[in-house]
Design a protein around this motif. Structure first.
Motif, PDB file in Angstrom:
ATOM      1  N   SER A 811       0.836  -1.191   0.000  1.00  0.00           N
ATOM      2  CA  SER A 811       0.000   0.000   0.000  1.00  0.00           C
ATOM      3  C   SER A 811       0.880   1.253   0.000  1.00  0.00           C
ATOM      4  O   SER A 811       1.883   1.324   0.723  1.00  0.00           O
ATOM      5  CB  SER A 811      -0.903   0.006   1.234  1.00  0.00           C
ATOM      6  OG  SER A 811      -1.675   1.172   1.275  1.00  0.00           O
ATOM      7  N   HIS A 812       0.487   2.232  -0.835  1.00  0.00           N
ATOM      8  CA  HIS A 812       1.210   3.509  -0.917  1.00  0.00           C
ATOM      9  C   HIS A 812       0.211   4.647  -0.844  1.00  0.00           C
ATOM     10  O   HIS A 812      -0.895   4.559  -1.393  1.00  0.00           O
ATOM     11  CB  HIS A 812       1.997   3.612  -2.224  1.00  0.00           C
ATOM     12  CG  HIS A 812       3.142   2.655  -2.324  1.00  0.00           C
ATOM     13  ND1 HIS A 812       4.396   2.928  -1.800  1.00  0.00           N
ATOM     14  CD2 HIS A 812       3.246   1.423  -2.899  1.00  0.00           C
ATOM     15  CE1 HIS A 812       5.213   1.920  -2.041  1.00  0.00           C
ATOM     16  NE2 HIS A 812       4.529   0.987  -2.708  1.00  0.00           N
ATOM     17  N   LYS A 813       0.656   5.741  -0.178  1.00  0.00           N
ATOM     18  CA  LYS A 813      -0.144   6.959  -0.169  1.00  0.00           C
ATOM     19  C   LYS A 813       0.242   7.789  -1.382  1.00  0.00           C
ATOM     20  O   LYS A 813       1.398   8.174  -1.533  1.00  0.00           O
ATOM     21  CB  LYS A 813       0.102   7.763   1.105  1.00  0.00           C
ATOM     22  CG  LYS A 813      -0.407   7.081   2.362  1.00  0.00           C
ATOM     23  CD  LYS A 813      -0.169   7.952   3.598  1.00  0.00           C
ATOM     24  CE  LYS A 813      -0.724   7.271   4.844  1.00  0.00           C
ATOM     25  NZ  LYS A 813      -0.526   8.106   6.056  1.00  0.00           N
ATOM     26  N   ILE A 814      -0.695   8.017  -2.250  1.00  0.00           N
ATOM     27  CA  ILE A 814      -0.401   8.736  -3.488  1.00  0.00           C
ATOM     28  C   ILE A 814      -1.253   9.984  -3.558  1.00  0.00           C
ATOM     29  O   ILE A 814      -2.245  10.140  -2.847  1.00  0.00           O
ATOM     30  CB  ILE A 814      -0.677   7.851  -4.726  1.00  0.00           C
ATOM     31  CG1 ILE A 814      -2.165   7.502  -4.798  1.00  0.00           C
ATOM     32  CG2 ILE A 814       0.185   6.600  -4.695  1.00  0.00           C
ATOM     33  CD1 ILE A 814      -2.581   6.860  -6.118  1.00  0.00           C
ATOM     34  N   CYS A 826      -0.516  17.339  -0.998  1.00  0.00           N
ATOM     35  CA  CYS A 826      -1.382  16.569  -1.922  1.00  0.00           C
ATOM     36  C   CYS A 826      -2.614  16.016  -1.225  1.00  0.00           C
ATOM     37  O   CYS A 826      -2.531  15.596  -0.053  1.00  0.00           O
ATOM     38  CB  CYS A 826      -0.595  15.411  -2.529  1.00  0.00           C
ATOM     39  SG  CYS A 826       0.757  15.901  -3.599  1.00  0.00           S
ATOM     40  N   PRO A 827      -3.740  15.970  -1.930  1.00  0.00           N
ATOM     41  CA  PRO A 827      -4.874  15.169  -1.444  1.00  0.00           C
ATOM     42  C   PRO A 827      -4.479  13.688  -1.527  1.00  0.00           C
ATOM     43  O   PRO A 827      -4.052  13.211  -2.568  1.00  0.00           O
ATOM     44  CB  PRO A 827      -6.006  15.523  -2.417  1.00  0.00           C
ATOM     45  CG  PRO A 827      -5.338  16.009  -3.644  1.00  0.00           C
ATOM     46  CD  PRO A 827      -4.041  16.634  -3.199  1.00  0.00           C
ATOM     47  N   VAL A 828      -4.600  12.984  -0.428  1.00  0.00           N
ATOM     48  CA  VAL A 828      -4.015  11.638  -0.339  1.00  0.00           C
ATOM     49  C   VAL A 828      -5.062  10.568  -0.639  1.00  0.00           C
ATOM     50  O   VAL A 828      -6.223  10.651  -0.233  1.00  0.00           O
ATOM     51  CB  VAL A 828      -3.416  11.412   1.059  1.00  0.00           C
ATOM     52  CG1 VAL A 828      -2.873   9.981   1.179  1.00  0.00           C
ATOM     53  CG2 VAL A 828      -2.305  12.428   1.322  1.00  0.00           C
ATOM     54  N   ALA A 829      -4.602   9.529  -1.333  1.00  0.00           N
ATOM     55  CA  ALA A 829      -5.389   8.313  -1.560  1.00  0.00           C
ATOM     56  C   ALA A 829      -4.472   7.131  -1.339  1.00  0.00           C
ATOM     57  O   ALA A 829      -3.285   7.183  -1.676  1.00  0.00           O
ATOM     58  CB  ALA A 829      -5.957   8.301  -2.972  1.00  0.00           C
ATOM     59  N   ASN A 830      -5.020   6.083  -0.768  1.00  0.00           N
ATOM     60  CA  ASN A 830      -4.251   4.855  -0.563  1.00  0.00           C
ATOM     61  C   ASN A 830      -4.531   3.879  -1.712  1.00  0.00           C
ATOM     62  O   ASN A 830      -5.681   3.573  -2.018  1.00  0.00           O
ATOM     63  CB  ASN A 830      -4.618   4.196   0.760  1.00  0.00           C
ATOM     64  CG  ASN A 830      -4.113   4.986   1.957  1.00  0.00           C
ATOM     65  OD1 ASN A 830      -2.976   5.466   1.947  1.00  0.00           O
ATOM     66  ND2 ASN A 830      -4.940   5.128   2.980  1.00  0.00           N
ATOM     67  N   GLU A 831      -3.471   3.420  -2.333  1.00  0.00           N
ATOM     68  CA  GLU A 831      -3.608   2.449  -3.425  1.00  0.00           C
ATOM     69  C   GLU A 831      -2.587   1.338  -3.248  1.00  0.00           C
ATOM     70  O   GLU A 831      -1.499   1.547  -2.697  1.00  0.00           O
ATOM     71  CB  GLU A 831      -3.393   3.128  -4.780  1.00  0.00           C
ATOM     72  CG  GLU A 831      -4.509   4.065  -5.211  1.00  0.00           C
ATOM     73  CD  GLU A 831      -5.806   3.345  -5.573  1.00  0.00           C
ATOM     74  OE1 GLU A 831      -5.840   2.080  -5.526  1.00  0.00           O
ATOM     75  OE2 GLU A 831      -6.791   4.024  -5.892  1.00  0.00           O
TER      76      GLU A 831
END
Length: 862
Positions: A811-814, A826-831
């Motif tokens: 998992s990475h915070k992108i 940045c607005p963060v999303a986990n992918e």
């Protein structure tokens, strides 16, 4: 000198009497007339005689025998002349008088009588008494000889028949229903032409057996096949009544009659029946004979055996029967048609009353309730007298039954699977889920048609395309295989009245076992085409899950990849042009891969296919669907339209493909039949080395990496939640993808959980018809998927398995705006990303300033 006449004329009564034999040569003898008992004295000279004197009648009554007796010469008197010259009796006693003291010695018994023929010619005489003894002895000897001969012949026949008993018992297995069982051993359906019970003796209640024996054969456990006392009793009773009133066949004899299948009333049939009865007794135990009889005796209305009779008349299991129901069933074997409670309730009740009276006389079962019998007949009166076990046949999986029938026929070649019978087919089905599907599909399709979501629309008037021709050819092949008569002209008619169909197939992901399957709307003689396994249709956007998984696995895209959703235009060779369009014609600009999948953007899918390249597409689609070269050559087309679902894939293949997402990238070849055994218990078929559905796939294949599967689960969860399954009542976790083809010909939803992968297809058989503008995968197919899985969960039919946390993917915070590693602004999303394909760099954009500019712009506008 000629012999004298063997007769003389009595001087008193003038009737002829016969002289005794042998006739004396010389001497005087006294003779008594056989008619009047008058005595005379005869003088014989050289075998000739003359009457010397008539002796007066003595007071004693003579015994009437015509034998020589000693006598004394009485006083001379005048005699009547006979045929010889009359002589006077001298006064002095001559020398020959001493011969008068002649007595018959015992040696006269040594005299040989004349032959019978000569004695008859000589005149009427009394047969010596010893001839009766000899005649009786002769007759007795002949009878004894014939008895010994017949007995020897009978015993020889029994010995010969004994060797044939196994063959006879094997013949009973013919036409025994083939049982199709689910994964837990429960009955799913049967294949039969003749309904025969297959229960074991211990499956019947003891009272059932006791009641039957008391009615049919009270001495069953004590005789050797024939009850001689019963034969004599029945013989005298039938003689007294001058008609057939009582039989004497034992249960063993009745079983012999069933085996011989000969109903003629002849001595030869009785002879063979008795021989087989003795042979059965010598080969089988009493329990085996009774069990075989109870499983094959005819009980009327097409039911052979008590197991089938119980189901037909009372819809119960044997152990649920009351004693009154047992009596009613046991009253049927002697005359199942005459005593049928459906056809002839009055005769049946008369028979039952006679049985109850017999029980009272024997002092058994005193508490049987007559009112219950009245209730039985009242309940049975509502049923048709012409009803049979075939009319009450229930098949909760008719498409499965047809599939099994085909497999059995391929295994047995020319052998008639109905006559062979007795197969046991163990399947992977779950009966609880399977019996939900058929009624649920019919109700759902009717509801959807009435609501207007499905409207039959003709979509094309141009000449038939290759797809139409392939469809027609496939349908005609299936018609031939199922011995159906298809009206192929209806495929060209605008008035085609075929109903909308649905194909359903559920698979256990970690094993490939088919849990349930349904191949159409309602199975009947004109609708036997199994669309779940035999039909291939364009998949629409549901194939995008496979395409995205292939691209991620190849490393050409990642979960955080951004794609431009904008119009695309392609010009190919030969002047061909193609511009893929999104459903609804809208474009959203740059979007994430997750959003592209949720919104099913066609432009994004084509761009993913371009990045993967034709070689990459071919490589992954080969692993997913076409490992076999011949199958690939026949079905694969390597153009970009493939990204939009133009390949024809079966629902079974699509459900199988989705199992890879919840099974760490591994796909097991689907199968439904675990094992097939014949009536003898010999295994004819076993899962493992057989490609049951002829998919030309290996037993197992790794289509994508385990971490790719985890990434796809993450992406497809959002796609599944947004699909429309909630409209079907499902609220749990799932992964899934909808699919809709051009002109709304096909509506798909393929979804999965760790415990279940399920594909739903809805459409018309004829590809010239669509379902109208509302026939979308999300509006039509997804809700049915939701209803099915929701019903399964409510009844806890399939153990539910929760999605596990990712193990292989990282998992990475992108940055949700750029797809790169997120910076503080940045607005963060986990992918999730593959371990060897991390996000590309850190986002360097200042998103705070961009956000403030947007806020100022919004204030100025409002």
């Amino acid at each position: 000198m000629s012999a004298p006449s063997p007769k003389y004329l009595c001087p008193h009564c003038q009737k002829a009497s016969r002289l005794p034999e042998p006739i004396p040569r010389d001497g005087k003898f006294q003779l008594t007339c056989a008619h009047c008992k008058e005595k005379v004295i005869l003088n014989f000279t050289d075998y000739r005689f003359e009457i010397l004197q008539v002796v007066p009648r003595e007071p004693e009554v003579s015994d009437g025998t015509q034998s020589f007796q000693p006598f004394k010469i009485p006083t001379p008197s005048i005699t009547k002349p006979n045929s010889f010259k009359e002589r006077s009796e001298p006064k002095s006693k001559p020398f020959w008088e001493r011969k008068v003291v002649f007595e018959r010695e015992p040696e006269v018994r040594a005299f040989k009588p004349k032959p019978l023929k000569q004695r008859l010619i000589s005149g009427r005489g009394k047969t010596p008494s010893f001839s009766y003894v000899k005649l009786a002895f002769t007759v007795t000897s002949i009878c004894l000889f014939l008895f010994i001969l017949g007995f020897s012949y009978f015993v020889a026949g029994v010995l010969a028949t004994k060797k044939e008993v196994p063959m006879y018992l094997e013949s009973l297995s013919k036409n025994i229903p083939t049982k199709i069982l689910d994964r837990n051993g429960q009955m799913v359906s049967e294949i039969f032409q003749k309904r025969t019970s297959t229960l074991h003796l211990q499956d019947y209640p003891e009272d059932m057996i006791s009641i039957l024996l008391n009615i049919e054969d009270q001495k069953f456990f004590f005789h050797g096949g024939v009850d001689y006392s019963a034969i004599l009793r029945a013989f005298f009773k039938n003689i007294i009544n001058l008609s057939y009133k009582q039989g004497a066949s034992t249960i063993t004899q009745q079983l012999a009659r069933i085996i011989l299948d000969d109903r003629r009333k002849s001595l030869n049939r009785k002879w063979r029946e008795a021989q087989l009865a003795f042979a059965l007794e010598s080969v089988l135990t009493k329990e085996q004979i009774l069990e075989t009889y109870m499983n094959h005796v005819y009980l009327g209305h097409g039911a052979f055996g008590f197991g089938e009779g119980i189901k037909f008349y009372f819809q119960k299991n044997p152990m649920e029967l009351s004693k009154e129901e047992m009596v009613l069933l046991a009253s049927l074997p002697s005359a199942p048609n005459k005593y049928s409670p459906l056809k002839n309730p009055e005769d049946s009740y008369t028979r039952v009353r006679a049985i109850l009276q017999m029980f009272r006389n024997r002092g058994i079962y005193p508490n049987l309730d007559r009112e219950k019998f009245v209730s039985f007949y009242h309940n049975l009166s509502t049923r048709s007298p012409n009803e049979t076990v075939f009319g009450s046949r229930q098949d909760i999986a008719p498409y499965v039954t047809e599939h099994v029938r085909g497999i059995l026929s391929s295994l047995e070649g020319d052998k008639n699977i109905y006559e062979s019978g007795g197969y046991t087919v163990e399947t992977t089905l779950d009966r609880g889920a399977q019996e939900l599907i058929g009624p649920m599909v019919r109700e759902y399709l009717n509801k959807t048609r009435k609501s207007g979501k499905i409207q039959k629309k003709r979509i094309r008037l141009k000449p038939e395309s290759p797809m139409d021709l392939a469809f027609r050819q496939k349908m005609e092949e299936v018609a031939i295989l199922n011995e159906m008569v298809w009206n192929t002209d209806s495929l060209d008619s605008e008035k085609d009245t075929s109903a909308v169909q649905a194909a359903i197939v559920g698979i256990q992901p970690n094993t490939g076992q088919v849990l349930f399957i349904h191949g159409g709307e309602e199975f009947n003689s004109q609708n036997q085409f199994n669309r779940a396994t035999q039909m291939r249709r364009q998949t629409g956007s549901s194939i995008k899950a496979v395409l995205y998984a292939s691209a991620i696995d190849a490393g050409v895209i990642q979960a955080g990849t951004r794609i431009l959703d904008a119009p695309l235009y392609y010009r190919g060779g030969g002047g061909k042009e193609w511009a893929p369009e999104n459903l609804g014609g809208s474009f959203d600009g740059e979007i994430s891969l997750r959003t592209a999948l949720v919104k099913s953007k066609n432009t994004a899918a084509v761009q993913v296919a371009e990045r993967l390249g034709s070689a990459g597409i071919e490589r992954y689609f080969t692993k997913y669907f076409f490992p076999n070269d011949a199958e690939k050559k026949a079905r694969y087309r390597g153009d970009l339209s493939l990204a939009l679902g133009t390949l024809e894939i079966s629902p079974l293949e699509m459900a199988s493909a989705f199992t890879g997402f919840v099974n760490q990238g591994t796909v097991k070849r689907p199968y439904l039949i675990q094992r097939i055994k014949n009536a003898k218990g010999v295994i004819l078929y076993e899962a493992g080395g057989t490609d049951e559905f002829k998919l030309k796939l290996p037993p197992e294949r790794q289509v994508i990496r385990p971490d790719t599967a985890e990434v796809m689960v993450s992406l497809l969860k959002d796609s599944g939640r947004a699909s429309g399954v909630r409209n079907g009542g499902y609220a749990g976790d799932l992964i899934g993808k909808t699919g809709t083809t051009n002109d709304y010909k096909d509506a798909w939803f393929v979804g999965a959980r760790p415990d279940l992968a399920l594909a739903v297809w809805i459409g018309y058989d004829n590809p010239k018809f669509g379902m109208g503008g509302s026939g979308l995968g999300g509006a039509v197919a997804a809700p049915l998927w939701g209803e099915i899985v929701s019903a399964i969960d409510k009844k806890n039919i399939i153990p539910k398995i929760q999605f596990s946390q990712p193990v292989y993917a990282k998992s990475h915070k992108i940055c949700s705006l750029t797809g790169k590693l997120a910076s503080p602004t940045c607005p963060v999303a986990n992918e999730l990303y593959l371990s060897d394909y991390p996000p590309e760099g850190i986002c360097t954009e200042d998103h705070k300033s961009v956000q403030s500019e947007n806020k100022d712009l919004m204030k100025g506008l409002y």
